[in-house]
Design an enzyme around this catalytic site. Sequence first.
Site, PDB file in Angstrom:
ATOM      1  N   PRO A  21       0.870  -1.128   0.033  1.00  0.00           N
ATOM      2  CA  PRO A  21       0.141  -0.156  -0.006  1.00  0.00           C
ATOM      3  C   PRO A  21       0.802   1.299  -0.105  1.00  0.00           C
ATOM      4  O   PRO A  21       2.166   1.227   0.032  1.00  0.00           O
ATOM      5  CB  PRO A  21      -0.717   0.093   1.440  1.00  0.00           C
ATOM      6  CG  PRO A  21       0.374  -0.725   2.142  1.00  0.00           C
ATOM      7  CD  PRO A  21       1.153  -1.776   1.255  1.00  0.00           C
ATOM      8  N   ALA A  33      -4.622   4.547   4.385  1.00  0.00           N
ATOM      9  CA  ALA A  33      -3.965   3.611   3.666  1.00  0.00           C
ATOM     10  C   ALA A  33      -4.965   2.788   2.885  1.00  0.00           C
ATOM     11  O   ALA A  33      -5.901   2.814   3.167  1.00  0.00           O
ATOM     12  CB  ALA A  33      -2.895   2.921   4.473  1.00  0.00           C
ATOM     13  N   ASN A  34      -4.369   2.186   2.002  1.00  0.00           N
ATOM     14  CA  ASN A  34      -5.143   1.120   1.294  1.00  0.00           C
ATOM     15  C   ASN A  34      -4.694  -0.427   1.881  1.00  0.00           C
ATOM     16  O   ASN A  34      -3.827  -0.397   2.476  1.00  0.00           O
ATOM     17  CB  ASN A  34      -4.784   0.954  -0.210  1.00  0.00           C
ATOM     18  CG  ASN A  34      -5.498   2.029  -1.263  1.00  0.00           C
ATOM     19  OD1 ASN A  34      -5.920   3.116  -0.628  1.00  0.00           O
ATOM     20  ND2 ASN A  34      -5.662   1.650  -2.404  1.00  0.00           N
ATOM     21  N   ARG A  35      -5.971  -1.071   1.692  1.00  0.00           N
ATOM     22  CA  ARG A  35      -5.381  -2.849   1.908  1.00  0.00           C
ATOM     23  C   ARG A  35      -4.692  -3.036   1.241  1.00  0.00           C
ATOM     24  O   ARG A  35      -4.886  -2.977  -0.052  1.00  0.00           O
ATOM     25  CB  ARG A  35      -6.942  -3.240   1.994  1.00  0.00           C
ATOM     26  CG  ARG A  35      -7.737  -3.146   3.137  1.00  0.00           C
ATOM     27  CD  ARG A  35      -8.846  -4.386   3.164  1.00  0.00           C
ATOM     28  NE  ARG A  35     -10.207  -3.762   3.902  1.00  0.00           N
ATOM     29  CZ  ARG A  35     -10.268  -3.908   5.324  1.00  0.00           C
ATOM     30  NH1 ARG A  35      -9.093  -4.391   5.912  1.00  0.00           N
ATOM     31  NH2 ARG A  35     -11.229  -3.552   5.788  1.00  0.00           N
TER      32      ARG A  35
END
Length: 227
Positions: A21, A33-35
């Site tokens: 991420p 954040a992204n997974r």
Amino acid sequence: TFFKPADLQLAGKKIVVTSGPTVEPIDPVRYIANRSSGKQGHAIAAALAQLGATVHLVSGPVSIPDPKGVSVIHVETAREMKAAVEKLLPADAAVMVAAVADWRSEGEASQKIKKQPGGEPPVLRMVENPDILAGIGHHAHRPRLVVGFAAETQDLLANARKKLEKKGADWIVANDVSPTSGVMGGDRNHVRIVSQSGVEEWPDMSKEDVAERLAGKIADAIRAVGQ
Ligand code: CTP
Ligand code: CA
């Protein structure tokens, strides 16, 4: 003349891979954040190295170890990832697997944002991050093969085709990441390779197998273009 073993099809080739991420700070203790586990991107970097490529992996924070035989640059934000990737050009191929945060909080607070007793929660204003893949796809030193990923929860192929076009990629590896797919954080992946010449559906397989097959396809494509 020199001897090139059949299994080192990518010897002498430089390939840039992104993985994991990106994390975008809100203040010194919080982020957006992204997974992404980094499993697929790291496996691709390792598989390319197995074929003899010089692999530079630019990774956001992940809990898995650096892959063997790969040079790793650790970054946090999308802006850091973009700068690191562009610094690595020219390259023979770029494979952008990272789950880049699309937005960041405008103006990172320099001090921890405190709760106000009885007060309203803070409102975050978001600004868009640069698109790293699109930057590479349209770069003056564009690698001859540019591969992107498309994580979708609906309209997989239509969205992947749009991304192919918009980002100047040669292939988009499209995967269904809807919660029922089990792809996010899991060990398996079910992808379709979308290019100008159509769609190639691969069976459900382990992320390592996807990585190996993709590395093989990259080797074939680079060889087809010559050198
Ligand atoms: N990507 C990138 N930089 C960004 C956003 C995405 O390099 N700021 C790359 C990803 O690494 C991936 C591809 O673009 O290879 C597609 O990412 P995705 O999130 O699916 O596409 P977006 O263009 O961000 O569209 P959306 O999230 O709205 O579906
Ligand atoms: Ca996105």
